[in-house]
Design a protein around this motif. Sequence first.
Motif, mmCIF file in Angstrom:
data_model
loop_
_atom_site.group_PDB
_atom_site.id
_atom_site.type_symbol
_atom_site.label_atom_id
_atom_site.label_comp_id
_atom_site.label_asym_id
_atom_site.label_seq_id
_atom_site.Cartn_x
_atom_site.Cartn_y
_atom_site.Cartn_z
ATOM 1 N N PRO A 34 0.798 -1.239 0.000
ATOM 2 C CA PRO A 34 0.000 0.000 0.000
ATOM 3 C C PRO A 34 0.832 1.291 0.000
ATOM 4 C CG PRO A 34 -0.990 -1.605 1.469
ATOM 5 C CD PRO A 34 0.321 -2.205 1.000
ATOM 6 N N GLU A 35 1.971 1.297 0.672
ATOM 7 C CA GLU A 35 2.783 2.520 0.735
ATOM 8 C C GLU A 35 3.457 2.876 -0.599
ATOM 9 O OE1 GLU A 35 5.162 -0.936 2.446
ATOM 10 O OE2 GLU A 35 3.161 -0.116 2.779
ATOM 11 N N ILE A 46 -7.410 -4.429 -7.659
ATOM 12 C CA ILE A 46 -6.492 -4.054 -6.580
ATOM 13 C C ILE A 46 -6.725 -4.998 -5.408
ATOM 14 C CG2 ILE A 46 -5.806 -2.244 -4.953
ATOM 15 C CD1 ILE A 46 -6.888 -0.189 -6.945
ATOM 16 N N THR A 47 -5.632 -5.566 -4.910
ATOM 17 C CA THR A 47 -5.690 -6.375 -3.690
ATOM 18 C C THR A 47 -4.739 -5.734 -2.684
ATOM 19 O OG1 THR A 47 -3.876 -7.877 -4.270
ATOM 20 C CG2 THR A 47 -6.089 -8.460 -5.071
ATOM 21 N N ASP A 48 -4.600 -6.349 -1.529
ATOM 22 C CA ASP A 48 -3.705 -5.811 -0.513
ATOM 23 C C ASP A 48 -2.261 -5.735 -0.992
ATOM 24 O OD1 ASP A 48 -5.790 -5.509 1.246
ATOM 25 O OD2 ASP A 48 -5.409 -7.407 2.305
ATOM 26 N N GLU A 49 -1.880 -6.625 -1.928
ATOM 27 C CA GLU A 49 -0.472 -6.678 -2.326
ATOM 28 C C GLU A 49 -0.240 -6.607 -3.827
ATOM 29 O OE1 GLU A 49 1.742 -9.642 -0.352
ATOM 30 O OE2 GLU A 49 1.037 -9.023 1.617
ATOM 31 N N SER A 50 -1.279 -6.293 -4.608
ATOM 32 C CA SER A 50 -1.069 -6.208 -6.055
ATOM 33 C C SER A 50 -2.057 -5.252 -6.708
ATOM 34 C CB SER A 50 -1.188 -7.589 -6.708
ATOM 35 O OG SER A 50 -2.530 -8.021 -6.694
ATOM 36 N N SER A 94 10.435 -2.044 -12.723
ATOM 37 C CA SER A 94 11.251 -1.464 -11.655
ATOM 38 C C SER A 94 10.495 -1.410 -10.327
ATOM 39 C CB SER A 94 11.720 -0.057 -12.052
ATOM 40 O OG SER A 94 10.613 0.824 -12.119
ATOM 41 N N VAL A 95 9.168 -1.500 -10.370
ATOM 42 C CA VAL A 95 8.342 -1.452 -9.164
ATOM 43 C C VAL A 95 8.048 -2.857 -8.648
ATOM 44 C CG1 VAL A 95 6.156 -0.650 -8.192
ATOM 45 C CG2 VAL A 95 7.307 0.705 -9.932
ATOM 46 N N GLY A 96 7.904 -3.823 -9.553
ATOM 47 C CA GLY A 96 7.602 -5.196 -9.125
ATOM 48 C C GLY A 96 6.635 -5.925 -10.028
#
Length: 168
Positions: free
Chosen positions: A102-103, A122-126, A147-149
């Motif tokens: 989230p950050e 959108i999920t908690d981690e993606s 570069s972000v994931g």
Amino acid sequence: MNESSNGKGFSVSLFVNNKPGVLVRIAQTFARRGYNIDSLVVSNAHDARFSRITVVFQGDHENVDQILRQLNKLIDVVHAIQHGSETSVGGEMALCKVGVKPEKRTEVFQIIDVFRAKAVDITDESISIETTGSSSKIDALERMVSSVGLLEMVRSGKLMMARGLEPT
């Protein structure tokens, strides 16, 4: 990929009878010439008896002419045409899944905004992103989200249609 020193990307549009085995014969035409297909899109035409196929590959102009002649000889190929960017409109679609806490979401949303893409999940981690445009635009988006994931990416392959009243 069979590339010559002057090799470049070509797009070929085929209008074919919608029958089993047609795609195999088309792919064999490229394989016999030693070319790898970079992108392949197949869909029903507006008349369900026919399908449209778009093939993108790297090669030189002489071999493109030879491949077109071979494709047009195939029994279920109604016509095969090579299109350039000046004679056609086109693009592709991509879905990207980015792993992001989230950050870090603000950074991903800025990238989405710049590329005129949209978040579709959108999920908690993606965050899953949908975008359309030229292949180079999608390549650039891929570099940015990598570069972000970047976790996964699925691309449609190039779609194209002849400009004006010319057949595709």
